[in-house]
Design a protein around this motif. Structure first.
Motif, PDB file in Angstrom:
ATOM      1  N   MET A   1       0.823  -1.211   0.000  1.00 12.62           N
ATOM      2  CA  MET A   1       0.000   0.000   0.000  1.00 12.62           C
ATOM      3  C   MET A   1       0.857   1.261   0.000  1.00 12.62           C
ATOM      4  N   GLU A   2       1.920   1.228   0.836  1.00 20.68           N
ATOM      5  CA  GLU A   2       2.773   2.412   0.897  1.00 20.68           C
ATOM      6  C   GLU A   2       3.539   2.627  -0.402  1.00 20.68           C
ATOM      7  N   THR A   3       3.845   1.517  -1.123  1.00 24.56           N
ATOM      8  CA  THR A   3       4.556   1.643  -2.395  1.00 24.56           C
ATOM      9  C   THR A   3       3.695   2.356  -3.432  1.00 24.56           C
ATOM     10  N   ALA A   4       2.422   1.970  -3.491  1.00 28.10           N
ATOM     11  CA  ALA A   4       1.501   2.629  -4.422  1.00 28.10           C
ATOM     12  C   ALA A   4       1.317   4.095  -4.052  1.00 28.10           C
ATOM     13  N   ALA A   5       1.233   4.371  -2.752  1.00 22.57           N
ATOM     14  CA  ALA A   5       1.070   5.759  -2.308  1.00 22.57           C
ATOM     15  C   ALA A   5       2.287   6.593  -2.691  1.00 22.57           C
ATOM     16  N   ARG A   6       3.485   6.018  -2.539  1.00 25.13           N
ATOM     17  CA  ARG A   6       4.704   6.731  -2.932  1.00 25.13           C
ATOM     18  C   ARG A   6       4.694   7.057  -4.422  1.00 25.13           C
ATOM     19  N   ALA A   7       4.283   6.076  -5.223  1.00 25.37           N
ATOM     20  CA  ALA A   7       4.268   6.278  -6.675  1.00 25.37           C
ATOM     21  C   ALA A   7       3.286   7.382  -7.066  1.00 25.37           C
ATOM     22  N   VAL A   8       2.096   7.360  -6.467  1.00 27.79           N
ATOM     23  CA  VAL A   8       1.096   8.385  -6.780  1.00 27.79           C
ATOM     24  C   VAL A   8       1.593   9.766  -6.349  1.00 27.79           C
ATOM     25  N   LEU A   9       2.180   9.840  -5.158  1.00 24.77           N
ATOM     26  CA  LEU A   9       2.715  11.118  -4.679  1.00 24.77           C
ATOM     27  C   LEU A   9       3.797  11.649  -5.617  1.00 24.77           C
ATOM     28  N   ALA A  10       4.684  10.757  -6.050  1.00 23.39           N
ATOM     29  CA  ALA A  10       5.768  11.179  -6.939  1.00 23.39           C
ATOM     30  C   ALA A  10       5.216  11.712  -8.257  1.00 23.39           C
ATOM     31  N   ILE A  11       4.224  11.021  -8.813  1.00 26.90           N
ATOM     32  CA  ILE A  11       3.628  11.465 -10.079  1.00 26.90           C
ATOM     33  C   ILE A  11       2.964  12.828  -9.907  1.00 26.90           C
ATOM     34  N   LEU A  12       2.210  12.996  -8.813  1.00 27.40           N
ATOM     35  CA  LEU A  12       1.546  14.275  -8.559  1.00 27.40           C
ATOM     36  C   LEU A  12       2.558  15.410  -8.426  1.00 27.40           C
ATOM     37  N   LEU A  13       3.634  15.159  -7.704  1.00 26.57           N
ATOM     38  CA  LEU A  13       4.641  16.205  -7.505  1.00 26.57           C
ATOM     39  C   LEU A  13       5.370  16.534  -8.804  1.00 26.57           C
ATOM     40  N   LEU A  14       5.647  15.526  -9.618  1.00 28.66           N
ATOM     41  CA  LEU A  14       6.311  15.786 -10.899  1.00 28.66           C
ATOM     42  C   LEU A  14       5.415  16.598 -11.828  1.00 28.66           C
ATOM     43  N   ILE A  15       4.125  16.254 -11.858  1.00 27.75           N
ATOM     44  CA  ILE A  15       3.182  17.014 -12.688  1.00 27.75           C
ATOM     45  C   ILE A  15       3.090  18.457 -12.194  1.00 27.75           C
ATOM     46  N   ALA A  16       3.004  18.615 -10.863  1.00 26.01           N
ATOM     47  CA  ALA A  16       2.903  19.960 -10.286  1.00 26.01           C
ATOM     48  C   ALA A  16       4.156  20.774 -10.568  1.00 26.01           C
ATOM     49  N   ALA A  17       5.327  20.159 -10.416  1.00 27.26           N
ATOM     50  CA  ALA A  17       6.579  20.878 -10.665  1.00 27.26           C
ATOM     51  C   ALA A  17       6.697  21.269 -12.134  1.00 27.26           C
ATOM     52  N   ALA A  18       6.294  20.361 -13.034  1.00 30.66           N
ATOM     53  CA  ALA A  18       6.361  20.670 -14.466  1.00 30.66           C
ATOM     54  C   ALA A  18       5.408  21.806 -14.825  1.00 30.66           C
ATOM     55  N   ALA A  19       4.201  21.789 -14.239  1.00 31.77           N
ATOM     56  CA  ALA A  19       3.235  22.858 -14.514  1.00 31.77           C
ATOM     57  C   ALA A  19       3.755  24.200 -14.009  1.00 31.77           C
ATOM     58  N   LYS A  20       4.350  24.196 -12.827  1.00 34.91           N
ATOM     59  CA  LYS A  20       4.902  25.443 -12.281  1.00 34.91           C
ATOM     60  C   LYS A  20       6.083  25.931 -13.124  1.00 34.91           C
ATOM     61  N   LEU A  21       6.864  24.989 -13.639  1.00 34.99           N
ATOM     62  CA  LEU A  21       8.000  25.373 -14.473  1.00 34.99           C
ATOM     63  C   LEU A  21       7.528  26.033 -15.766  1.00 34.99           C
ATOM     64  N   ARG A  22       6.439  25.512 -16.335  1.00 34.89           N
ATOM     65  CA  ARG A  22       5.898  26.102 -17.564  1.00 34.89           C
ATOM     66  C   ARG A  22       5.360  27.507 -17.318  1.00 34.89           C
ATOM     67  N   SER A  23       4.781  27.729 -16.137  1.00 36.20           N
ATOM     68  CA  SER A  23       4.206  29.044 -15.825  1.00 36.20           C
ATOM     69  C   SER A  23       5.082  29.806 -14.838  1.00 36.20           C
ATOM     70  N   ARG A  24       6.408  29.611 -14.931  1.00 35.90           N
ATOM     71  CA  ARG A  24       7.325  30.214 -13.953  1.00 35.90           C
ATOM     72  C   ARG A  24       7.295  31.739 -13.991  1.00 35.90           C
ATOM     73  N   ALA A  25       6.909  32.320 -15.136  1.00 31.57           N
ATOM     74  CA  ALA A  25       6.844  33.782 -15.205  1.00 31.57           C
ATOM     75  C   ALA A  25       5.691  34.322 -14.358  1.00 31.57           C
ATOM     76  N   GLU A  26       4.603  33.552 -14.248  1.00 30.28           N
ATOM     77  CA  GLU A  26       3.434  33.990 -13.485  1.00 30.28           C
ATOM     78  C   GLU A  26       3.470  33.516 -12.038  1.00 30.28           C
ATOM     79  N   LEU A  27       4.280  32.501 -11.750  1.00 30.54           N
ATOM     80  CA  LEU A  27       4.256  31.877 -10.427  1.00 30.54           C
ATOM     81  C   LEU A  27       4.542  32.849  -9.287  1.00 30.54           C
ATOM     82  N   PRO A  28       5.541  33.746  -9.402  1.00 28.83           N
ATOM     83  CA  PRO A  28       5.771  34.683  -8.286  1.00 28.83           C
ATOM     84  C   PRO A  28       4.536  35.506  -7.939  1.00 28.83           C
TER      85      PRO A  28
END
Length: 289
Positions: free
Chosen positions: A1-28
Motif C-alpha cells: 500500500m505504501e509503495t503505491a502511495a509513494r508512486a502516486v505522490l511522486a507522479i503528482l509532484l512531478l506534474i505539479a513541478a512541471a506545470a509550475k515550471l511552464r508558468s514560472r513567469a506567473e508563479l511569483p
C-alpha cells in the motif's frame, strides 16, 4: 500500500513541478495570494519547483524519509491554503495543474488529500490491517488525531478571520478626510492605469506590509458585487501613483464617480469604507439634483 502511495505522490509532484515550471513567469505573482512578500516571491517560486521535483525523485527511488518529506510538504500546502483564505481570497491559483482559479475549498481539499496520502506512504508499512497489533492501533489513532488537529487548525484560522471582520465592523464609521490629503473632492481624478472614468469606481492605495490593508482587502473586493469597479494600487509597485494622488499613507481610498473625485480618506475599518462610499454617492446625488 505504501509503495503505491509513494508512486502516486511522486507522479503528482512531478506534474505539479512541471506545470509550475511552464508558468514560472506567473508563479511569483500567484504566490502573493499566500502571503509571500514581494521580494521573496521569485526565490520562493524557484525553491518550490525544486523542492517538489526533489521530493518526487526521492519517492521514486524509495529514499528513507522521503514519505515524511512529502508529509511535511503536504502540511505546508494546507497551511498555504488556510493563509490564502485568511487573507480574504475565495478563489486562488496554485499553478499545480494549470493556471485556472479554483475555489479556496477545492485547493484546501486537494492539499488535505495529498497530506493523507503522504501519511499512508509514511506509516502504511507499519500498519497491519489484517491483524492489527497494539502499536498499529496507536499509529492509526495518532494519524487520525494529527489529521483532526490539522482540520481544526484551519477552522480556527477561518474563525479568527471572521472575528477580525466583526471587530472591523464595530469601529467608528467616519473615514478621515482631510483637505490637504489625496486629490481634491469635485476635481477630475489624476491619471491611473485601469480607470474607465465611467460610473462608480473605487481606488484603494495599499502597502504590501500593511496589516490593515490585508484586513480591508475582502471588503474592498466585495464592493465589486455592488457594481463598483475596484482598482487596488500597491505602493511598492506603483509608487509614482501615490505621489500623483497625494496619498499620505495606506490604507487610503478614493471614491470616483464618472471620473470625478466624490470622496476620499484614510480608512481603517469596513464601516469607514462603507461610510466613504455612501458619502461619495450622496455627494453625487446632491450635485445632480
Amino acid at each position: 500500500m505504501e509503495t503505491a502511495a509513494r508512486a502516486v505522490l511522486a507522479i503528482l509532484l512531478l506534474i505539479a513541478a512541471a506545470a509550475k515550471l511552464r508558468s514560472r513567469a506567473e508563479l511569483p505573482e500567484l504566490l502573493g495570494a499566500y502571503g509571500i512578500p514581494g521580494l521573496a516571491r521569485r526565490p520562493a517560486a524557484i525553491a518550490l519547483i525544486l523542492v517538489e521535483a526533489f521530493v518526487a525523485v526521492l519517492l521514486l527511488v524509495g529514499a528513507p524519509g522521503s514519505a515524511f518529506a512529502a508529509l511535511a510538504l503536504g502540511a505546508v500546502f494546507v497551511l498555504a491554503a488556510a493563509t490564502a483564505r485568511l487573507r480574504g481570497h475565495r478563489r486562488v491559483r496554485c499553478g499545480c495543474f494549470g493556471a485556472a482559479e479554483r475555489p479556496w475549498s477545492w485547493i484546501l481539499a486537494r492539499a488535505l488529500g495529498f497530506t493523507v496520502l503522504a501519511g499512508v506512504a509514511a506509516f502504511g508499512g507499519e500498519l497491519d490491517l489484517a491483524s492489527p497489533t497494539r502499536d498499529t492501533l496507536v499509529l492509526a489513532a495518532l494519524a487520525i488525531l494529527a489529521f483532526a488537529v490539522l482540520v481544526l487548525g484551519v477552522l480556527v484560522l477561518a474563525l479568527y478571520r471572521h472575528v477580525g471582520v466583526l471587530s472591523l465592523r464595530i469601529a467608528p464609521s467616519a473615514a478621515l478626510e482631510l483637505e490637504g490629503e489625496g486629490p481634491p473632492v469635485g476635481t477630475p481624478a489624476p491619471a491611473l492605469a485601469g480607470l474607465t472614468r465611467r460610473g462608480a469606481e473605487l481606488v484603494a492605495f495599499f502597502a504590501e506590509d500593511c496589516r490593515l490593508c490585508r484586513d480591508l482587502a475582502p471588503g474592498v473586493r466585495a464592493l465589486e458585487r455592488e457594481g463598483v469597479a475596484v482598482r487596488i494600487a500597491y505602493e511598492a509597485q506603483e509608487g509614482p501613483a501615490f505621489s500623483r494622488w497625494n496619498v499620505p499613507g495606506a490604507p487610503f481610498v478614493v471614491h470616483i464617480v464618472d471620473g470625478v473625485v466624490a470622496a476620499k480618506g484614510l480608512v481603517n475599518t469596513l464601516e469607514q469604507l462603507d461610510g466613504l462610499v455612501a458619502t461619495g454617492r450622496a455627494r453625487k446625488a446632491h450635485a445632480a439634483a
